[in-house]
Design a protein around this motif. Structure first.
Motif, short mmCIF file in Angstrom:
data_model
loop_
_atom_site.label_atom_id
_atom_site.label_comp_id
_atom_site.label_asym_id
_atom_site.label_seq_id
_atom_site.Cartn_x
_atom_site.Cartn_y
_atom_site.Cartn_z
N MET A 55 0.84 -1.19 0.00
CA MET A 55 0.00 0.00 0.00
C MET A 55 0.87 1.24 0.00
N SER A 56 0.35 2.32 -0.56
CA SER A 56 1.11 3.56 -0.61
C SER A 56 1.22 4.21 0.77
N ASP A 57 0.25 3.94 1.65
CA ASP A 57 0.26 4.49 3.00
C ASP A 57 1.11 3.58 3.89
N ALA A 58 2.20 4.10 4.40
CA ALA A 58 3.14 3.28 5.17
C ALA A 58 2.54 2.77 6.47
N ARG A 59 1.50 3.43 6.97
CA ARG A 59 0.90 2.99 8.24
C ARG A 59 -0.18 1.93 8.03
N ALA A 60 -0.52 1.66 6.79
CA ALA A 60 -1.61 0.72 6.49
C ALA A 60 -1.04 -0.60 6.00
N ALA A 61 -1.86 -1.63 6.08
CA ALA A 61 -1.50 -2.94 5.55
C ALA A 61 -2.75 -3.62 5.03
N CYS A 62 -2.61 -4.34 3.93
CA CYS A 62 -3.72 -5.09 3.37
C CYS A 62 -3.27 -6.52 3.05
N CYS B 90 -7.77 -5.26 5.66
CA CYS B 90 -6.86 -4.13 5.75
C CYS B 90 -6.90 -3.53 7.14
N VAL B 91 -5.76 -2.99 7.57
CA VAL B 91 -5.69 -2.40 8.91
C VAL B 91 -5.05 -1.02 8.82
N HIS B 92 -5.50 -0.18 9.75
CA HIS B 92 -4.92 1.15 9.90
C HIS B 92 -5.05 1.55 11.37
N ASP B 93 -4.61 2.77 11.70
CA ASP B 93 -4.49 3.15 13.10
C ASP B 93 -5.83 3.36 13.80
N ASP B 94 -6.83 3.92 13.10
CA ASP B 94 -8.14 4.16 13.72
C ASP B 94 -9.19 4.27 12.62
N LEU B 95 -10.42 4.53 13.02
CA LEU B 95 -11.53 4.56 12.08
C LEU B 95 -11.37 5.61 10.99
N ARG B 96 -10.93 6.80 11.36
CA ARG B 96 -10.80 7.86 10.36
C ARG B 96 -9.72 7.54 9.34
N ALA B 97 -8.57 7.10 9.83
CA ALA B 97 -7.50 6.72 8.92
C ALA B 97 -7.95 5.55 8.04
N LEU B 98 -8.71 4.65 8.64
CA LEU B 98 -9.22 3.50 7.90
C LEU B 98 -10.16 3.93 6.79
N TYR B 99 -11.02 4.92 7.09
CA TYR B 99 -11.97 5.37 6.07
C TYR B 99 -11.23 5.95 4.86
N ASP B 100 -10.19 6.72 5.12
CA ASP B 100 -9.40 7.25 4.02
C ASP B 100 -8.81 6.12 3.18
N LEU B 101 -8.34 5.08 3.85
CA LEU B 101 -7.80 3.92 3.15
C LEU B 101 -8.87 3.25 2.29
N VAL B 102 -10.06 3.12 2.83
CA VAL B 102 -11.16 2.48 2.10
C VAL B 102 -11.51 3.30 0.86
N VAL B 103 -11.60 4.62 1.02
CA VAL B 103 -11.90 5.48 -0.13
C VAL B 103 -10.85 5.30 -1.22
N GLU B 104 -9.59 5.29 -0.83
CA GLU B 104 -8.51 5.18 -1.80
C GLU B 104 -8.46 3.81 -2.46
N THR B 105 -8.86 2.77 -1.73
CA THR B 105 -8.63 1.41 -2.19
C THR B 105 -9.86 0.77 -2.82
#
Length: 722
Positions: free
Chosen positions: A150-157, A277-292
């Motif tokens: 993933m392009s976001d270093a804090r995220a993983a899928c 997919c995982v991220h730090d919290d709900l808001r960061a996760l939502y951004d990941l979902v929109v992008e992915t």
């Protein structure tokens, strides 16, 4: 939540998995070059003695030994250079022998699953190759688990992909524990739960769109196989999977099932494919979902739809609509000093269901009527649908050209819907490009002949298709049928609306919430409306159109009759207030209807409309922001407080953007509203001055004429309060 794990972990540092992108609905995924398919495999690796493993050796012809290794195995996300991404510290561990899967993030377990729930055998052969885990249950199914950079270093899928190895395998199922987090998304339902686990009891049913009015146990008109959790996990199922979803005992079952009724057009070997997919919290996760997983809107609905109410003839006149009462309805809107955008001419205007014309007996001069409405400032839309009753001219034309969805015998599949007798209608096959073009052409002719501006698109849920249906194009998941219908509706943007959605967040359409009953509670009442709007919003649909103010006032035995419940005056006012700070307002039963309402409702309802108008430019700005960011207009409280456990549980309040908090009264005779304010300083929206410090519960005086709402101090919204 639990930190750590009691089993040894095996880490890999090799190249990315090479799965065909067509098998997922993931966007913007970076992949490396794949090694040659015919590359000679290396010798089996010897597992470290400290790992819990089962070694199976089988000698073939006394010469070749095939060694299978079964053990606890961990995947770690890596950057493009193959280095372990330490920032996210996310891992997926899978144990095929125990059929367990665990995802951890920042040292804590965030998701637990049980895999292969319906497999009969328990002797997987595991290929520990490259940066993926490949396990085969002989004669049943193959499982590949791999990671996606993933392009976001804090995220993983991580991708989980099951494939049946025989046609005798008719079900592939995994389940995930919901009990350690709060969960959101999935679909609109008749009695919605927010968070999902608060009412997680539902037998596994086909995850296809249904009319909640005819089948309250179905999944609704708008659905998305994506679920988000408060601990930063998203489960996103591939859109092509023949999916069944159920909830029981705090767990969610995801099942791919060969079912000739729910998925009659699904062909090939059965697959269950999804992403974790995982991220730090709900808001960061939502951004990941929109992008992915989502696509941003390509535009917005017409500005007037956000600024002024829509008026529909449905509840006021039902199918008894005619030219005289449409013009009278418009005159009354003006006379009672209400603003307006669209006037929708609903059911009952056409000569036959399926024909896009005005019945000349009811509408002697429809073109002149529409000119008159235009001169008064109304946009005019008419109600349309994909059905044609057998007595219509459209049915005959479509039958000759084979434009209708076919049934089991490769002939037109006759269906029933709410305006037909049993098996006395056909439904348009929008998968057929010629049929879709014919449908659009007929709508364009209606628009040019009568002067209507656009259309209210109804229907197109999968539940209205023939029992065993066949499309012109091979569409394995019938959700694509609804998506194609929404694409047709988008041809008539920006004034059009639709009530179905399946991966169609990008369309610049109002998406209408399903019909609501004239009642207060979560059983399809006012409270359910709030939860439905929140659910559609987190599913990526920003332009939500709440259902008609006051509900539909249906007679329980005949939806064509209007029955106003006891205490309807109060309900009607509170409903108007609840939608005043939603993206759009929609009236159908007139506030001056003396059969159902006392004249005392006029002033507080008019005040609610004026509040909506005051925030109209703010809503328009949010709509434009949605087109850029994919963010919803209506947002849950956790949007600005993603780690606040109380904000995660609130299901009767919402945010308009980041800076307006709305707490509608959703219970009868309630004049003291108990509500929760997240952290920050909030200003009373009704007096514009009184400050409240957040991250606490307050008790707010809310007489019938008052909507409790608050604006964040020093925000743009603060300038809009009196």
């Amino acid at each position: 939540m639990e930190s750590g794990d009691d089993e040894a972990l095996i880490s890999k540092e090799n190249e990315d998995p090479k799965e065909d992108d067509a098998k997922t609905n993931v966007k913007n995924v970076k992949k490396k070059d794949e090694p040659a398919v015919d590359e000679a495999p290396g010798p089996p690796k010897k597992p470290a003695p400290s790992k819990r493993c089962l070694i199976a050796a089988v000698t073939v012809l006394g010469i070749v030994a095939i060694v299978a290794v079964i053990c606890a195995y961990t995947l770690e996300p890596r950057d493009d250079d193959g280095n372990v991404d330490g920032a996210g510290d996310s891992r997926l561990k899978i144990d095929e022998l125990a059929r367990r899967l665990v995802v951890s993030h920042n040292g804590a377990i965030v998701l637990r699953g049980r895999i292969g729930r319906d497999l009969r055998t328990n002797d997987p052969i595991v290929d520990d190759a490259s940066d993926r885990r490949n396990a085969t249950w002989t004669g049943e199914a193959n499982l590949v688990v791999d990671r996606v950079n993933m392009s976001d270093a804090r995220a993983a899928c991580f991708r989980v992909h099951w494939t049946a190895t025989t046609r005798e395998t008719t079900s592939l199922a995994d389940s995930y524990d919901l009990s350690e987090a709060n969960w959101y998304g999935g679909a609109e339902t008749h009695k919605p739960a927010w968070p999902l686990e608060t009412n997680a009891s539902r037998p596994a049913g086909a995850f296809t769109s249904g009319d909640l009015y005819s089948n309250p146990s179905a999944y609704g008109s708008v659905l998305q196989p994506i679920w988000l959790s408060s601990v930063g996990v998203v489960i996103a199922v591939n859109r092509t999977v023949p999916l069944f979803v159920g909830f029981d005992g705090g767990s969610m079952r995801l099942e791919a099932r060969l079912d000739p009724l729910a998925y009659p057009n699904y062909e090939g070997i059965l697959e269950l494919s999804y992403m974790l997919c995982v991220h730090d919290d709900l808001r960061a996760l939502y951004d990941l979902v929109v992008e992915t997983f989502f696509e941003r809107p390509t535009g917005t609905p017409d500005q007037s739809l956000f600024e002024r109410p829509i008026w529909s003839t449905w509840a006021e006149y039902k199918s008894n609509v005619n030219e005289t009462n449409v013009l009278q309805f418009a005159d009354d809107i003006i006379r009672y000093n209400f603003s307006f955008s669209n006037i929708e001419i609903d059911d009952g205007y056409s000569s036959h269901y399926g024909d896009f014309d005005f019945d000349s007996a009811k509408f002697p001069n429809a073109s002149r009527m529409i000119e008159t409405l235009h001169s008064k400032g109304f946009n005019v839309t008419t109600w349309v649908h994909p059905f044609a009753n057998v007595d219509s001219q459209a049915f005959k034309e479509g039958l000759e050209s084979q434009y209708w969805v076919k049934g089991s015998r490769e002939t037109v599949g006759l269906v029933s819907w709410w305006n037909s007798q049993s098996s006395a209608a056909a439904v348009l096959d929008v998968t057929n490009p010629e049929a879709a073009a014919w449908f659009i052409e007929r709508l364009e002719k209606m628009r040019s002949h009568y002067g209507v501006d656009s259309f209210k698109f109804d229907g197109a849920e999968v539940s209205f298709l023939p029992d065993v249906f066949s499309f012109d194009q091979m569409v394995g998941n019938p959700g694509e049928y609804s998506a194609m219908y929404a694409d047709v509706a988008a041809r008539f943007a920006p004034l059009a609306e639709v009530r179905v959605g399946y991966f169609t967040q990008h369309l610049p359409l109002l998406v209408r919430v399903m019909d609501k009953d004239s009642r207060w509670d979560l059983d399809n009442g006012l409270h359910a409306l709030v939860v439905s709007v929140l659910t559609l919003s987190v599913m990526g649909y920003p332009f939500v159109l709440p259902d008609m103010i006051g509900g539909n006032a249906y007679d329980p035995d005949d939806f064509r009759k209007t029955v106003c419940p006891s205490g309807y005056d109060e309900l009607f006012v509170r409903w108007a207030q609840a939608t005043a700070l939603m993206p759009a307002m929609q009236f159908s039963l007139a506030p001056w209807n003396s059969r159902c309402l006392d004249s005392s409702v006029l002033d507080p309802v008019r005040k609610a409309v004026q509040l909506h108008e005051r925030f109209g430019s703010y809503i328009v700005d949010l709509a434009k922001e949605s087109a850029l960011t994919g963010y919803p207009i209506v947002r849950p409280l956790w949007w600005i407080a993603p780690t606040d456990p109380q904000a995660q549980l609130v299901n009767d309040q919402f945010l308009l953007g980041d800076d307006v908090l709305v707490a509608p009264v959703i219970r009868p005779k309630e004049t003291i509203r108990t509500l929760y304010l997240p952290a920050g300083t909030w200003i009373d929206g009704n007096d514009g001055t009184t400050p409240f410090e957040g991250q606490k519960e307050i008790h707010y005086k809310a007489p019938t004429e008052l909507l409790p709402f608050f604006v964040r101090k020093d925000s743009k919204a603060a300038s809009l309060v009196t």
